[in-house]
Motif scaffolding. Structure first.
Motif, mmCIF file in Angstrom:
data_model
loop_
_atom_site.group_PDB
_atom_site.id
_atom_site.type_symbol
_atom_site.label_atom_id
_atom_site.label_comp_id
_atom_site.label_asym_id
_atom_site.label_seq_id
_atom_site.Cartn_x
_atom_site.Cartn_y
_atom_site.Cartn_z
ATOM 1 N N ARG A 1 10.071 0.671 -6.754
ATOM 2 C CA ARG A 1 8.757 0.427 -6.150
ATOM 3 C C ARG A 1 8.067 -0.747 -6.828
ATOM 4 O O ARG A 1 7.503 -1.611 -6.170
ATOM 5 N N GLU B 1 10.409 4.729 -9.317
ATOM 6 C CA GLU B 1 9.267 3.943 -9.775
ATOM 7 C C GLU B 1 9.639 2.479 -10.046
ATOM 8 O O GLU B 1 8.900 1.563 -9.686
ATOM 9 N N SER C 1 2.626 1.746 -3.329
ATOM 10 C CA SER C 1 1.684 2.131 -4.386
ATOM 11 C C SER C 1 1.276 3.594 -4.300
ATOM 12 O O SER C 1 0.718 4.133 -5.253
ATOM 13 N N ASP C 2 1.545 4.217 -3.176
ATOM 14 C CA ASP C 2 1.172 5.617 -2.975
ATOM 15 C C ASP C 2 1.969 6.507 -3.919
ATOM 16 O O ASP C 2 3.201 6.431 -3.950
ATOM 17 N N PRO C 3 1.295 7.367 -4.680
ATOM 18 C CA PRO C 3 2.013 8.262 -5.604
ATOM 19 C C PRO C 3 3.008 9.182 -4.890
ATOM 20 O O PRO C 3 3.965 9.657 -5.497
ATOM 21 N N GLY C 4 2.814 9.403 -3.605
ATOM 22 C CA GLY C 4 3.711 10.259 -2.838
ATOM 23 C C GLY C 4 4.980 9.549 -2.383
ATOM 24 O O GLY C 4 5.887 10.185 -1.838
ATOM 25 N N ASN C 5 5.062 8.246 -2.598
ATOM 26 C CA ASN C 5 6.254 7.503 -2.213
ATOM 27 C C ASN C 5 7.418 7.983 -3.069
ATOM 28 O O ASN C 5 7.317 8.044 -4.290
ATOM 29 N N LYS D 1 0.846 -1.209 0.000
ATOM 30 C CA LYS D 1 0.000 0.000 0.000
ATOM 31 C C LYS D 1 0.874 1.248 0.000
ATOM 32 O O LYS D 1 0.637 2.190 -0.754
ATOM 33 N N ASP D 2 1.906 1.259 0.830
ATOM 34 C CA ASP D 2 2.810 2.408 0.900
ATOM 35 C C ASP D 2 3.575 2.583 -0.409
ATOM 36 O O ASP D 2 3.729 3.701 -0.909
#
Length: 115
Positions: free
Chosen positions: A75, A72, A64-68, A61-62
């Motif tokens: 991730r 890319e 997948s967050d666009p703010g991570n 979930k973390d």
């Protein structure tokens, strides 16, 4: 007067998060090791698998967050690893697998990568 830059605060927060992730992965390794010793039909196995699936659910979930802020590609790779871990843990719960060694090895590798 003491001055702290925003970048220092963010860096400290990132360091703390990484340490928390490392501790969570350490705990998963401990649980998986006990489960391996006790066998796939043990209470330890159930506890280890449930913890591992919950942990990877949170991590995915973390990631997948666009703010991570991780790259890319990294991730995506970590999400793929997490999905594999969850699938392998399901195999143990469904008694289609009896081996915890792959889960332990992958979890150690991810933990060591946080250093």
């Amino acid at each position: 007067m003491y001055r702290i830059s925003y970048a220092e605060i963010i860096n400290d927060s990132s360091t703390e998060m990484r340490e928390q992730e490392r501790l969570a992965l350490d705990h998963a390794i401990e649980l998986l090791t006990r489960a391996e010793e006790q066998g796939p039909n043990s209470d330890e196995a159930v506890q280890a698998v449930l913890y591992l699936q919950k942990l990877w659910g949170f991590l995915i979930k973390d990631l997948s967050d666009p703010g991570n802020e991780l790259a890319e590609a990294l991730r995506g790779n970590l999400i793929s690893i997490g999905l594999w871990v969850i699938k392998e843990a399901d195999q143990i719960m469904q008694q289609k697998s009896k081996s915890f060694s792959g889960l332990i090895d992958v979890t150690r590798s991810i933990r060591d990568g946080l250093a």
